[in-house]
Design an enzyme around this catalytic site. Structure first.
Site, PDB file in Angstrom:
ATOM      1  N   VAL A 198       0.852  -1.190   0.000  1.00 59.72           N
ATOM      2  CA  VAL A 198       0.000   0.000   0.000  1.00 59.72           C
ATOM      3  C   VAL A 198       0.885   1.236   0.000  1.00 59.72           C
ATOM      4  CG1 VAL A 198      -1.760   1.317   1.241  1.00 59.72           C
ATOM      5  CG2 VAL A 198      -1.849  -1.194   1.242  1.00 59.72           C
TER       6      VAL A 198
ATOM      7  N   ALA B 248       4.418   4.149   2.920  1.00 61.62           N
ATOM      8  CA  ALA B 248       4.016   2.907   2.269  1.00 61.62           C
ATOM      9  C   ALA B 248       4.206   1.768   3.266  1.00 61.62           C
ATOM     10  CB  ALA B 248       4.844   2.665   1.007  1.00 61.62           C
ATOM     11  N   LYS B 249       3.639   0.613   2.952  1.00 61.02           N
ATOM     12  CA  LYS B 249       3.805  -0.566   3.809  1.00 61.02           C
ATOM     13  C   LYS B 249       3.440  -1.798   3.006  1.00 61.02           C
ATOM     14  CE  LYS B 249       5.055  -1.324   8.157  1.00 61.02           C
ATOM     15  NZ  LYS B 249       6.054  -0.551   8.923  1.00 61.02           N
ATOM     16  N   GLY B 250       4.014  -2.919   3.410  1.00 57.95           N
ATOM     17  CA  GLY B 250       3.707  -4.168   2.728  1.00 57.95           C
ATOM     18  C   GLY B 250       3.597  -5.318   3.705  1.00 57.95           C
TER      19      GLY B 250
ATOM     20  N   ASP C 110      10.426  -5.300   8.762  1.00 58.76           N
ATOM     21  CA  ASP C 110       9.398  -5.042   9.767  1.00 58.76           C
ATOM     22  C   ASP C 110       9.240  -6.347  10.550  1.00 58.76           C
ATOM     23  OD1 ASP C 110       7.410  -2.785  10.491  1.00 58.76           O
ATOM     24  OD2 ASP C 110       6.122  -4.536  10.415  1.00 58.76           O
TER      25      ASP C 110
END
Length: 428
Positions: free
Chosen positions: A71, A116-118, A157
């Site tokens: 995202v 952003a992040k995944g 992460d």
């Protein structure tokens, strides 16, 4: 506008979860944005959401499918930046919220990134090393179309590390036809990683904790510290607090809680965790089987450094800490924030407290572009300066506006993001 009306069509009311928490935080800060409030919907709508199927061949020849996400919440101030987590409870709502908090975090410490992040919904403990590598590479190839050193830069992460980043960098580079070290951060030093990156988030928590303690007239030496999570963030923070003379009286991980009024031997506990994978079984401490008792411990500084939504309306009243340092992303619910503020507990929000990681990720990215690398002392000095300056700015605004540190941090960050949005305008 109520949060009910802000639920995207691809989420149900039941699924809103962490994204709903973020939306409430934005609603709370909107009255302080002045004329920029006309752009606030920008913050409530992710720029881009990619949901991918991640099929792999298992070691036994069967085919397994996993759901992956990337995202990009906002890129008004620069390329997207945020980690990738592998966890069995990953949801779209969670990744959306984490990407949005990255937007706020990057702006709060004024590094030139968007958010952003995944993630992949998987328990990586169920995969062999070969399966983990194949899943990582397939996921990278699926999100390849939206990542890049100038577009979106993943990082480690929950349950991801330097090795995962090395596989992601290699996969992206193979598809590009040339080595692209800047596509991810948190890489091994041998592949263009930065000194100090592994410890950066925990170090940032410690630095900001010292600043907050000074504002509260609390001496770190002898301060009682309780930490939830003993991974890369909690473990490093525990070590630094201990080295500064604080007493780490409690540590909780995914299995149990260990407590020692005299103070836990942090290096010995770290060695035990390295050998066994948990704080469980560590000798010379009391073990609490009831996880809820952790929040009732008498301490000066409480560091939630695990997952989101840990401090809730139901346990906030039991907290006896003077300061909460949010090492995790989104650990405190908005209703709990209100309770803690009423009780006089100082909450240092995640978007400041755990921003050390992305700050040194920025340093790594800059070093990769220039092919010139700094010493660890230089890294730590630059990190400390940025963290202290960010905290000071947020503290000053909180006093001026008579708001919480979280609201002040969101005012600073959202103002920067929306100013960039306004100045760029809308195209076409």
């Amino acid at each position: 506008m109520s949060i009910q009306h802000e639920i995207p069509s691809y989420l149900t009311q039941h699924e809103i979860g962490p994204w709903g928490v973020y939306l409430e935080q934005i609603d709370r800060v909107t009255p302080y944005l002045g004329s920029l409030a006309r752009w606030v919907e920008t913050l409530k709508r992710p720029k881009r959401i990619l949901i991918v199927d991640v099929p792999i061949e298992r070691d036994d020849g069967t085919i397994a499918h996993f759901e992956g996400y990337r995202v990009q919440h906002n890129t008004s101030r620069g390329p997207g930046k945020g980690g990738v987590r592998f966890h069995q409870d990953v949801t779209l709502s969670e990744v959306m919220a984490l990407s949005a908090w990255m937007t706020v975090k990057n702006a709060a410490v004024n590094v030139p990134y968007g958010g952003a992040k995944g993630g992949i919904r998987v328990d990586p403990r169920t995969l062999s090393p070969g399966e983990l590598q194949r899943m990582t590479r397939r996921y990278t190839s699926e999100i390849n179309i939206i990542i890049g050193p100038n577009k979106d830069i993943p990082a480690p992460d929950v349950n991801t590390n330097e090795q995962i980043m090395a596989w992601m960098m290699d996969t992206y580079s193979m598809n590009q036809g040339s080595t692209s070290s800047g596509v991810v951060t948190g890489k091994p030093i041998s592949l263009g990683g930065s000194l100090g990156r592994r410890e950066a988030t925990g170090r940032g928590v410690f630095v900001v904790g010292c600043e907050a303690a000074a504002k509260q007239g609390l001496d770190i030496k002898g301060a009682r510290v309780a930490i939830q999570g003993f991974g890369n963030v909690g473990g490093i923070a525990a070590r630094l607090f201990s080295e500064a003379g604080a007493k780490v009286i409690a540590v909780q991980d995914h299995i149990t809680t260990v407590v020692s009024e005299a103070g836990i031997d942090v290096p010995a506990l770290q060695a035990h965790v390295n050998a066994t994978g948990s704080v469980a079984g560590f000798t010379g401490v009391e073990t609490l089987n009831d996880r809820a008792r952790f929040w009732e411990l008498d301490c000066d500084i409480l560091v939630p450094a695990a997952l989101e939504q840990q401090i809730t309306e139901s346990n906030a009243n039991n907290i006896r800490a003077k300061i909460i340092l949010e090492g995790a992303n989104g650990p405190t619910m908005p209703a709990a924030d209100d309770i803690l503020r009423e009780k006089g507990v100082l909450v240092v929000p995640d978007v400041i407290a755990n921003a050390g990681g992305v700050t040194v990720s920025y340093f790594e990215w800059v070093q990769d572009f220039s092919s010139f690398f700094w010493t660890e002392d230089e890294i730590n000095l630059r990190l400390t300066r940025i963290m202290r300056e960010a905290f000071a700015a947020v503290w000053q605004l909180a006093e001026e506006k008579n708001v919480s540190l979280r609201t002040a941090a969101f005012i600073v960050a959202c103002t920067r993001v929306l100013q960039a949005r306004e100045m760029r305008g809308l195209y076409p």
